[in-house]
Write an enzyme that holds these catalytic residues in place. Structure first.
Site, mmCIF file in Angstrom:
data_model
loop_
_atom_site.group_PDB
_atom_site.id
_atom_site.type_symbol
_atom_site.label_atom_id
_atom_site.label_comp_id
_atom_site.label_asym_id
_atom_site.label_seq_id
_atom_site.Cartn_x
_atom_site.Cartn_y
_atom_site.Cartn_z
ATOM 1 N N VAL A 82 -15.619 -20.117 78.666
ATOM 2 C CA VAL A 82 -14.755 -20.554 77.569
ATOM 3 C C VAL A 82 -14.640 -22.074 77.583
ATOM 4 O O VAL A 82 -14.282 -22.675 78.610
ATOM 5 C CB VAL A 82 -13.360 -19.899 77.694
ATOM 6 N N LYS A 83 -14.942 -22.667 76.437
ATOM 7 C CA LYS A 83 -14.866 -24.125 76.345
ATOM 8 C C LYS A 83 -13.544 -24.505 75.690
ATOM 9 O O LYS A 83 -13.204 -23.970 74.616
ATOM 10 C CB LYS A 83 -16.021 -24.596 75.450
ATOM 11 N N VAL A 84 -12.801 -25.387 76.324
ATOM 12 C CA VAL A 84 -11.553 -25.863 75.712
ATOM 13 C C VAL A 84 -11.604 -27.388 75.625
ATOM 14 O O VAL A 84 -12.133 -28.042 76.538
ATOM 15 C CB VAL A 84 -10.279 -25.429 76.502
#
Ligand code: G3P
Length: 219
Positions: A82-84
Protein backbone atom coordinates in the site's frame (compact mmCIF):
# COMPACT_ATOMS: atom_id res chain seq x y z
CA UNK A 1 19.77 -3.74 -6.22
CA UNK A 2 16.20 -4.62 -7.13
CA UNK A 3 14.64 -3.18 -10.27
CA UNK A 4 10.95 -2.31 -10.28
CA UNK A 5 8.98 -1.08 -13.30
CA UNK A 6 7.19 2.22 -12.78
CA UNK A 7 4.09 1.69 -14.91
CA UNK A 8 0.52 0.40 -14.76
CA UNK A 9 0.60 -0.68 -18.39
CA UNK A 10 0.28 -4.48 -18.47
CA UNK A 11 1.74 -4.82 -21.98
CA UNK A 12 4.87 -2.93 -20.94
CA UNK A 13 5.21 -5.16 -17.86
CA UNK A 14 4.62 -8.36 -19.84
CA UNK A 15 7.33 -7.35 -22.31
CA UNK A 16 9.92 -6.92 -19.53
CA UNK A 17 9.12 -9.82 -17.17
CA UNK A 18 10.50 -12.61 -19.44
CA UNK A 19 13.91 -10.87 -19.37
CA UNK A 20 14.18 -11.86 -15.72
CA UNK A 21 15.16 -8.40 -14.48
CA UNK A 22 11.84 -7.25 -12.98
CA UNK A 23 11.59 -7.59 -9.20
CA UNK A 24 8.38 -5.61 -8.73
CA UNK A 25 6.11 -2.84 -9.97
CA UNK A 26 5.17 0.60 -8.74
CA UNK A 27 2.00 2.38 -9.77
CA UNK A 28 0.46 5.67 -8.75
CA UNK A 29 -2.90 7.33 -9.46
CA UNK A 30 -1.48 9.15 -12.51
CA UNK A 31 -0.15 5.90 -14.02
CA UNK A 32 -3.41 4.01 -13.35
CA UNK A 33 -5.47 6.89 -14.78
CA UNK A 34 -3.32 6.73 -17.93
CA UNK A 35 -4.28 3.09 -18.64
CA UNK A 36 -7.95 3.65 -17.76
CA UNK A 37 -10.49 0.93 -16.83
CA UNK A 38 -11.02 -0.59 -13.41
CA UNK A 39 -7.87 0.11 -11.35
CA UNK A 40 -8.42 -2.86 -9.03
CA UNK A 41 -8.73 -5.28 -11.94
CA UNK A 42 -5.59 -3.77 -13.48
CA UNK A 43 -3.69 -4.22 -10.20
CA UNK A 44 -4.86 -7.84 -9.89
CA UNK A 45 -3.61 -8.63 -13.43
CA UNK A 46 -0.25 -6.98 -12.69
CA UNK A 47 0.07 -9.09 -9.52
CA UNK A 48 -0.56 -12.24 -11.56
CA UNK A 49 2.23 -11.35 -14.00
CA UNK A 50 4.87 -10.12 -11.53
CA UNK A 51 6.28 -12.27 -8.74
CA UNK A 52 7.18 -9.39 -6.43
CA UNK A 53 5.84 -6.31 -4.64
CA UNK A 54 3.27 -4.22 -6.52
CA UNK A 55 2.69 -0.75 -5.07
CA UNK A 56 -0.88 0.55 -5.19
CA UNK A 57 -1.57 4.05 -3.90
CA UNK A 58 -4.47 5.28 -1.79
CA UNK A 59 -6.30 8.42 -2.91
CA UNK A 60 -7.91 9.29 0.44
CA UNK A 61 -6.37 12.34 2.09
CA UNK A 62 -7.32 11.62 5.71
CA UNK A 63 -5.71 8.97 7.85
CA UNK A 64 -8.83 6.84 8.48
CA UNK A 65 -9.68 6.90 4.79
CA UNK A 66 -6.12 5.86 3.88
CA UNK A 67 -6.28 2.96 6.35
CA UNK A 68 -9.66 1.83 5.00
CA UNK A 69 -8.47 2.06 1.41
CA UNK A 70 -5.14 0.46 2.28
CA UNK A 71 -6.87 -2.59 3.75
CA UNK A 72 -9.02 -2.90 0.62
CA UNK A 73 -5.99 -2.62 -1.67
CA UNK A 74 -4.02 -5.16 0.38
CA UNK A 75 -6.94 -7.61 0.06
CA UNK A 76 -6.61 -7.59 -3.76
CA UNK A 77 -3.47 -9.76 -3.72
CA UNK A 78 -0.64 -10.71 -1.34
CA UNK A 79 1.82 -8.89 -3.66
CA UNK A 80 0.20 -5.52 -3.01
CA UNK A 81 2.18 -2.93 -1.06
CA UNK A 82 0.00 0.00 0.00
CA UNK A 83 1.41 3.34 -1.06
CA UNK A 84 0.56 6.36 1.09
CA UNK A 85 1.68 9.94 0.47
CA UNK A 86 4.04 11.44 3.04
CA UNK A 87 2.40 13.80 5.57
CA UNK A 88 0.83 13.45 9.02
CA UNK A 89 -2.19 11.46 7.71
CA UNK A 90 0.14 9.21 5.69
CA UNK A 91 2.53 8.62 8.59
CA UNK A 92 -0.36 7.81 10.91
CA UNK A 93 -1.92 5.46 8.36
CA UNK A 94 1.45 3.78 7.81
CA UNK A 95 1.78 3.23 11.56
CA UNK A 96 -1.65 1.53 11.70
CA UNK A 97 -1.28 -0.53 8.53
CA UNK A 98 2.27 -1.67 9.36
CA UNK A 99 1.07 -2.81 12.81
CA UNK A 100 -1.54 -4.94 11.03
CA UNK A 101 1.20 -6.57 8.97
CA UNK A 102 0.33 -4.68 5.77
CA UNK A 103 3.41 -3.53 3.82
CA UNK A 104 3.50 0.22 3.20
CA UNK A 105 5.45 2.34 0.72
CA UNK A 106 5.60 5.98 1.84
CA UNK A 107 5.75 8.07 -1.31
CA UNK A 108 6.38 11.70 -2.27
CA UNK A 109 9.46 11.81 -0.04
CA UNK A 110 11.68 14.83 -0.72
CA UNK A 111 13.82 15.13 2.42
CA UNK A 112 15.88 12.87 4.71
CA UNK A 113 13.70 13.92 7.67
CA UNK A 114 10.58 12.65 5.89
CA UNK A 115 12.32 9.34 5.16
CA UNK A 116 13.36 9.02 8.81
CA UNK A 117 9.78 9.55 10.02
CA UNK A 118 8.46 6.97 7.54
CA UNK A 119 11.06 4.42 8.70
CA UNK A 120 10.13 5.06 12.35
CA UNK A 121 6.51 4.04 11.70
CA UNK A 122 7.48 0.78 10.01
CA UNK A 123 7.30 1.61 6.31
CA UNK A 124 8.54 -1.29 4.21
CA UNK A 125 9.68 1.17 1.52
CA UNK A 126 10.28 4.91 1.25
CA UNK A 127 10.07 6.49 -2.19
CA UNK A 128 12.29 9.57 -2.62
CA UNK A 129 11.59 11.26 -5.99
CA UNK A 130 14.96 12.04 -7.56
CA UNK A 131 13.89 13.34 -10.98
CA UNK A 132 11.45 15.87 -9.59
CA UNK A 133 14.21 17.25 -7.32
CA UNK A 134 16.62 17.48 -10.25
CA UNK A 135 13.86 19.31 -12.15
CA UNK A 136 13.93 22.12 -9.60
CA UNK A 137 17.72 22.36 -9.50
CA UNK A 138 18.33 20.25 -6.38
CA UNK A 139 20.35 17.03 -6.39
CA UNK A 140 18.00 14.05 -6.18
CA UNK A 141 20.90 11.65 -5.74
CA UNK A 142 22.24 13.63 -2.78
CA UNK A 143 18.96 12.87 -1.03
CA UNK A 144 19.42 9.15 -1.72
CA UNK A 145 22.91 9.14 -0.24
CA UNK A 146 21.63 10.89 2.91
CA UNK A 147 18.74 8.45 3.37
CA UNK A 148 20.96 5.39 2.80
CA UNK A 149 23.40 6.73 5.41
CA UNK A 150 20.65 7.34 7.98
CA UNK A 151 19.03 3.93 7.48
CA UNK A 152 22.44 2.23 7.82
CA UNK A 153 23.19 4.12 11.05
CA UNK A 154 20.09 2.74 12.74
CA UNK A 155 19.70 -0.55 10.85
CA UNK A 156 16.17 0.33 9.76
CA UNK A 157 14.66 -2.49 7.72
CA UNK A 158 12.86 0.08 5.53
CA UNK A 159 14.04 -0.20 1.93
CA UNK A 160 15.11 2.87 -0.04
CA UNK A 161 13.10 2.79 -3.28
CA UNK A 162 14.47 5.38 -5.70
CA UNK A 163 11.54 6.83 -7.69
CA UNK A 164 10.98 9.47 -10.35
CA UNK A 165 13.90 7.97 -12.25
CA UNK A 166 14.67 9.61 -15.59
CA UNK A 167 17.57 7.56 -16.98
CA UNK A 168 20.59 5.26 -16.51
CA UNK A 169 22.63 7.71 -14.40
CA UNK A 170 19.97 7.63 -11.69
CA UNK A 171 20.06 3.81 -11.76
CA UNK A 172 23.86 3.54 -11.70
CA UNK A 173 24.23 6.11 -8.91
CA UNK A 174 21.49 4.38 -6.88
CA UNK A 175 23.34 1.08 -7.15
CA UNK A 176 26.65 2.71 -6.20
CA UNK A 177 25.05 4.31 -3.14
CA UNK A 178 23.51 1.04 -2.00
CA UNK A 179 19.85 1.93 -2.51
CA UNK A 180 17.69 -1.19 -2.20
CA UNK A 181 15.40 -0.62 -5.17
CA UNK A 182 15.21 1.57 -8.23
CA UNK A 183 11.83 1.90 -9.96
CA UNK A 184 12.16 2.86 -13.60
CA UNK A 185 9.78 3.75 -16.39
CA UNK A 186 10.14 1.19 -19.23
CA UNK A 187 12.03 3.75 -21.33
CA UNK A 188 14.75 4.04 -18.65
CA UNK A 189 15.04 0.24 -18.45
CA UNK A 190 15.40 0.12 -22.24
CA UNK A 191 18.25 2.64 -22.00
CA UNK A 192 20.12 0.38 -19.55
CA UNK A 193 20.60 -2.18 -22.31
CA UNK A 194 22.13 0.16 -24.84
CA UNK A 195 25.80 0.77 -25.55
CA UNK A 196 27.02 1.66 -29.05
CA UNK A 197 30.21 -0.39 -28.61
CA UNK A 198 28.14 -3.51 -27.93
CA UNK A 199 26.26 -3.03 -31.21
CA UNK A 200 29.45 -2.23 -33.13
CA UNK A 201 31.27 -5.18 -31.53
CA UNK A 202 28.52 -7.66 -32.40
CA UNK A 203 28.28 -6.40 -35.99
CA UNK A 204 32.06 -6.92 -36.37
CA UNK A 205 32.01 -10.43 -34.85
CA UNK A 206 29.24 -11.48 -37.23
CA UNK A 207 30.88 -9.84 -40.27
CA UNK A 208 34.22 -11.56 -39.50
CA UNK A 209 32.45 -14.87 -39.08
CA UNK A 210 30.56 -14.51 -42.37
CA UNK A 211 33.80 -13.56 -44.18
CA UNK A 212 35.58 -16.63 -42.79
CA UNK A 213 32.72 -18.86 -43.96
CA UNK A 214 33.01 -17.48 -47.50
CA UNK A 215 36.75 -18.17 -47.50
CA UNK A 216 36.30 -21.86 -46.59
CA UNK A 217 37.60 -24.03 -49.46
CA UNK A 218 34.75 -25.80 -51.29
CA UNK A 219 34.86 -29.55 -50.45
O1 G3P B 1 5.79 6.41 -9.08
C1 G3P B 1 6.25 7.63 -8.65
C2 G3P B 1 7.33 8.28 -9.48
O2 G3P B 1 8.22 7.35 -9.96
C3 G3P B 1 6.87 9.32 -10.43
O3 G3P B 1 7.84 9.70 -11.36
O4 G3P B 1 8.46 10.74 -13.51
O5 G3P B 1 6.24 11.30 -12.46
O6 G3P B 1 8.37 12.15 -11.48
P1 G3P B 1 7.72 11.04 -12.23
Amino acid sequence: MKLFVDTANLEEIEALVPLGIVDGVTTNPSLLAKVGGDPRAALKRICEVVQGPVSAEVVATDSDGMVREGRELAAIDPHIVVKVPFGKPGVRACHTLANEGIRVNVTLVFSPAQALLAAKVGASFVSPFVGRLDDIGTSGMNLISQIVEIFENFEFSTEVLVASVRGPIHVIESARMGADVCTCPPKAIEALFNHPLTEIGLAKFLADWAKAQQQQPVA
